[in-house]
Design a protein around this motif. Structure first.
Motif, PDB file in Angstrom:
ATOM      1  N   LYS A  72      85.309 -29.246   6.226  1.00 46.17           N
ATOM      2  CA  LYS A  72      85.497 -27.764   6.552  1.00 46.17           C
ATOM      3  C   LYS A  72      84.030 -27.390   6.324  1.00 46.17           C
ATOM      4  O   LYS A  72      83.600 -27.755   4.988  1.00 46.17           O
ATOM      5  CB  LYS A  72      86.478 -27.002   6.098  1.00 46.17           C
ATOM      6  CG  LYS A  72      86.388 -25.661   6.419  1.00 46.17           C
ATOM      7  CD  LYS A  72      87.479 -24.804   5.689  1.00 46.17           C
ATOM      8  CE  LYS A  72      87.659 -23.168   6.150  1.00 46.17           C
ATOM      9  NZ  LYS A  72      88.609 -22.526   5.550  1.00 46.17           N
ATOM     10  N   SER A  73      83.176 -26.741   7.240  1.00 42.08           N
ATOM     11  CA  SER A  73      81.849 -26.447   6.797  1.00 42.08           C
ATOM     12  C   SER A  73      82.027 -24.932   5.898  1.00 42.08           C
ATOM     13  O   SER A  73      82.558 -24.222   5.878  1.00 42.08           O
ATOM     14  CB  SER A  73      81.393 -25.911   8.226  1.00 42.08           C
ATOM     15  OG  SER A  73      79.956 -25.155   7.737  1.00 42.08           O
ATOM     16  N   LYS A  74      80.775 -25.265   4.899  1.00 41.75           N
ATOM     17  CA  LYS A  74      80.795 -24.342   3.843  1.00 41.75           C
ATOM     18  C   LYS A  74      79.627 -23.077   4.553  1.00 41.75           C
ATOM     19  O   LYS A  74      79.292 -22.144   3.690  1.00 41.75           O
ATOM     20  CB  LYS A  74      80.188 -24.655   2.537  1.00 41.75           C
ATOM     21  CG  LYS A  74      81.315 -25.526   2.053  1.00 41.75           C
ATOM     22  CD  LYS A  74      81.004 -26.457   0.581  1.00 41.75           C
ATOM     23  CE  LYS A  74      81.857 -27.220  -0.189  1.00 41.75           C
ATOM     24  NZ  LYS A  74      81.227 -27.641  -1.401  1.00 41.75           N
ATOM     25  N   GLY A  75      78.853 -23.608   5.045  1.00 42.19           N
ATOM     26  CA  GLY A  75      77.606 -22.705   5.736  1.00 42.19           C
ATOM     27  C   GLY A  75      76.805 -23.774   6.457  1.00 42.19           C
ATOM     28  O   GLY A  75      77.013 -24.784   6.921  1.00 42.19           O
ATOM     29  N   HIS A 100      77.859 -32.396   1.247  1.00 43.83           N
ATOM     30  CA  HIS A 100      78.545 -31.253   0.519  1.00 43.83           C
ATOM     31  C   HIS A 100      79.270 -30.264   1.418  1.00 43.83           C
ATOM     32  O   HIS A 100      79.623 -29.263   1.293  1.00 43.83           O
ATOM     33  CB  HIS A 100      77.540 -30.505  -0.133  1.00 43.83           C
ATOM     34  CG  HIS A 100      76.756 -31.227  -1.162  1.00 43.83           C
ATOM     35  ND1 HIS A 100      77.340 -31.704  -2.396  1.00 43.83           N
ATOM     36  CD2 HIS A 100      75.493 -31.710  -1.477  1.00 43.83           C
ATOM     37  CE1 HIS A 100      76.530 -32.390  -3.293  1.00 43.83           C
ATOM     38  NE2 HIS A 100      75.327 -32.438  -2.580  1.00 43.83           N
ATOM     39  N   ASN A 101      79.379 -30.991   2.902  1.00 42.15           N
ATOM     40  CA  ASN A 101      80.182 -30.078   3.910  1.00 42.15           C
ATOM     41  C   ASN A 101      79.278 -28.819   4.230  1.00 42.15           C
ATOM     42  O   ASN A 101      79.848 -27.808   4.650  1.00 42.15           O
ATOM     43  CB  ASN A 101      81.433 -29.618   3.342  1.00 42.15           C
ATOM     44  CG  ASN A 101      82.488 -30.715   3.132  1.00 42.15           C
ATOM     45  OD1 ASN A 101      82.376 -31.735   4.093  1.00 42.15           O
ATOM     46  ND2 ASN A 101      83.349 -31.014   2.055  1.00 42.15           N
ATOM     47  N   TYR A 102      78.158 -28.799   4.624  1.00 40.86           N
ATOM     48  CA  TYR A 102      77.146 -28.079   4.939  1.00 40.86           C
ATOM     49  C   TYR A 102      76.758 -28.458   6.428  1.00 40.86           C
ATOM     50  O   TYR A 102      76.289 -29.787   6.471  1.00 40.86           O
ATOM     51  CB  TYR A 102      75.869 -27.450   4.189  1.00 40.86           C
ATOM     52  CG  TYR A 102      76.343 -26.648   3.152  1.00 40.86           C
ATOM     53  CD1 TYR A 102      76.237 -25.185   3.347  1.00 40.86           C
ATOM     54  CD2 TYR A 102      76.810 -27.096   1.904  1.00 40.86           C
ATOM     55  CE1 TYR A 102      76.270 -24.258   2.374  1.00 40.86           C
ATOM     56  CE2 TYR A 102      77.078 -26.065   0.744  1.00 40.86           C
ATOM     57  CZ  TYR A 102      76.710 -24.919   0.741  1.00 40.86           C
ATOM     58  OH  TYR A 102      77.140 -23.973   0.116  1.00 40.86           O
ATOM     59  N   THR A 139      77.647 -17.314  12.738  1.00 40.54           N
ATOM     60  CA  THR A 139      78.038 -17.178  11.295  1.00 40.54           C
ATOM     61  C   THR A 139      77.334 -16.137  10.843  1.00 40.54           C
ATOM     62  O   THR A 139      76.484 -15.429  11.286  1.00 40.54           O
ATOM     63  CB  THR A 139      77.945 -18.641  10.313  1.00 40.54           C
ATOM     64  OG1 THR A 139      78.302 -18.443   9.317  1.00 40.54           O
ATOM     65  CG2 THR A 139      76.452 -18.770  10.309  1.00 40.54           C
ATOM     66  N   ARG A 143      76.158 -17.056   4.769  1.00 43.89           N
ATOM     67  CA  ARG A 143      76.487 -18.443   4.592  1.00 43.89           C
ATOM     68  C   ARG A 143      75.262 -19.325   5.087  1.00 43.89           C
ATOM     69  O   ARG A 143      75.347 -20.647   5.446  1.00 43.89           O
ATOM     70  CB  ARG A 143      77.696 -18.824   5.786  1.00 43.89           C
ATOM     71  CG  ARG A 143      79.028 -18.226   5.207  1.00 43.89           C
ATOM     72  CD  ARG A 143      80.285 -18.429   6.279  1.00 43.89           C
ATOM     73  NE  ARG A 143      80.606 -19.729   5.960  1.00 43.89           N
ATOM     74  CZ  ARG A 143      80.724 -20.761   7.045  1.00 43.89           C
ATOM     75  NH1 ARG A 143      80.015 -20.242   8.132  1.00 43.89           N
ATOM     76  NH2 ARG A 143      80.977 -21.865   6.642  1.00 43.89           N
ATOM     77  N   LYS A 166      71.831 -16.347   2.441  1.00 43.05           N
ATOM     78  CA  LYS A 166      72.406 -16.739   1.015  1.00 43.05           C
ATOM     79  C   LYS A 166      71.387 -17.169  -0.079  1.00 43.05           C
ATOM     80  O   LYS A 166      71.662 -16.596  -1.245  1.00 43.05           O
ATOM     81  CB  LYS A 166      73.360 -17.692   1.341  1.00 43.05           C
ATOM     82  CG  LYS A 166      74.260 -18.076  -0.016  1.00 43.05           C
ATOM     83  CD  LYS A 166      75.239 -19.143   0.061  1.00 43.05           C
ATOM     84  CE  LYS A 166      75.867 -19.365  -1.008  1.00 43.05           C
ATOM     85  NZ  LYS A 166      76.953 -20.683  -0.857  1.00 43.05           N
ATOM     86  N   ASN A 266      76.353 -25.490  -4.397  1.00 39.22           N
ATOM     87  CA  ASN A 266      77.498 -25.665  -4.769  1.00 39.22           C
ATOM     88  C   ASN A 266      78.172 -24.713  -6.113  1.00 39.22           C
ATOM     89  O   ASN A 266      79.397 -24.356  -6.088  1.00 39.22           O
ATOM     90  CB  ASN A 266      78.243 -27.122  -5.075  1.00 39.22           C
ATOM     91  CG  ASN A 266      78.349 -27.971  -3.981  1.00 39.22           C
ATOM     92  OD1 ASN A 266      78.531 -27.358  -2.840  1.00 39.22           O
ATOM     93  ND2 ASN A 266      77.760 -29.049  -3.990  1.00 39.22           N
ATOM     94  N   THR A 268      78.748 -21.565  -8.259  1.00 35.26           N
ATOM     95  CA  THR A 268      78.780 -20.322  -8.274  1.00 35.26           C
ATOM     96  C   THR A 268      78.257 -19.383  -9.166  1.00 35.26           C
ATOM     97  O   THR A 268      78.785 -19.482 -10.434  1.00 35.26           O
ATOM     98  CB  THR A 268      80.232 -19.610  -7.927  1.00 35.26           C
ATOM     99  OG1 THR A 268      81.008 -20.130  -6.666  1.00 35.26           O
ATOM    100  CG2 THR A 268      80.394 -18.300  -7.507  1.00 35.26           C
TER     101      THR A 268
END
Length: 288
Positions: A72-75, A100-102, A139, A143, A166, A266, A268
């Motif tokens: 699933k895309s994080k951005g 990293h799912n970007y 988007t 993101r 971001k 990644n 936060t």
């Protein structure tokens, strides 16, 4: 005619000829494009891609590739590359973000790869804003990560200064392209001659998102001290990441680079209550 005046005239003529040559030949010195036929098929092992062609208002075509993650895309990472080759070769770096799912979007500047049109600083800035706007249609800005590598660092900074991504990541950035060129032509009026001054330091003042600067200590093209200087422009928003021993083209060969990148995209950030720290504590002076 006095000999000294004759010499002065010769020097002045030579200076003028060199200045004119620098002005008209700088595109060939600054940009090393790889051109691709329009029917070229991009392929990357274990990478899923989609090709895009965006037409500009002056009739040029900007070619780009979207690299899609398996999860699933994080951005979205808008990756602005350096001054050589095309996204055919630069595409291999997309894996550093898709893992990293970007999603990663890479585009070729005018005259690179399949992209067409007359190249100028104004045109490239306008093209990249168009690309950024297209991403915003898909988007939200919170993101979008802007990643600028070498030449692309200036354009990435410009985009960040007029938008609200971001974060902004600068890889081996320059203070300004005029400053870089001045190292090789210190006696030329480059402030007047440069068609691509790319004043990163000016644009950086208006960036409002977190700024991460990655630079190698052994970079001989753009010295590490450049990033130290850039990091001082917006110290509250900026973090400087140092690759010990890293050069200009090999940061991806260092394990520390990938660890830093993982932490940057990644982690936060946690808010720090400064009132609970020693920020206002001064070391006492030693009494004689």
């Amino acid at each position: 005619m006095p000999y000294w005046l004759y010499v002065l005239i010769i020097v002045a003529i030579a200076y003028a000829v060199i200045s004119i040559a620098l002005y008209y030949l700088q595109d060939y010195m600054l940009f090393k494009p790889e051109k691709l036929p329009q029917d070229f098929q991009f392929y990357y092992e274990n990478q899923e891609t989609k090709e895009y062609n965006l037409e500009t208002r002056d009739g040029a075509v900007i070619n780009g590739l979207r690299f899609m993650p398996k999860g699933k895309s994080k951005g979205v990472v808008l990756y602005l590359k350096g001054n050589s080759q095309s996204i055919k070769g630069w595409g291999k770096f997309a894996v550093d973000f898709t893992r990293h799912n970007y999603d990663v979007l890479m585009v070729d500047y005018r005259g690179f790869g399949k992209s067409t049109g007359r190249r100028s600083q104004k045109h490239i800035k306008r093209d990249l804003q168009m690309v950024y706007n297209k991403i915003k249609e898909q988007t939200t800005e919170d993101r979008i990560i802007l990643y600028g590598r070498s030449l692309g660092s200036g354009f990435a900074t410009k985009l960040a200064s007029t938008n609200y991504p971001k974060m902004l990541i600068l890889d081996a950035p320059y203070y300004s392209l005029t400053k870089v060129t001045a190292r090789y032509a210190p006696f030329m009026p480059l402030s007047l001659l440069m068609k691509y001054p790319l004043p990163t330091y000016k644009w950086l003042k208006y960036v409002q998102c977190p700024i991460h600067i990655i630079h190698g200590t052994h970079d001989k093209l753009i010295p590490y001290k450049t990033s130290v200087k850039l990091s001082q422009i917006q110290p509250k928003l900026t973090r400087l990441h140092t690759i010990i021993g890293g050069g200009h083209k090999n940061l991806n060969n260092f394990e520390s680079y990938h660890k830093m990148l993982n932490e940057i995209i990644n982690k936060t950030p946690e808010e720090i209550d400064l009132s609970t720290t020693s920020i206002h504590v001064n070391h006492g002076k030693k009494k004689n």
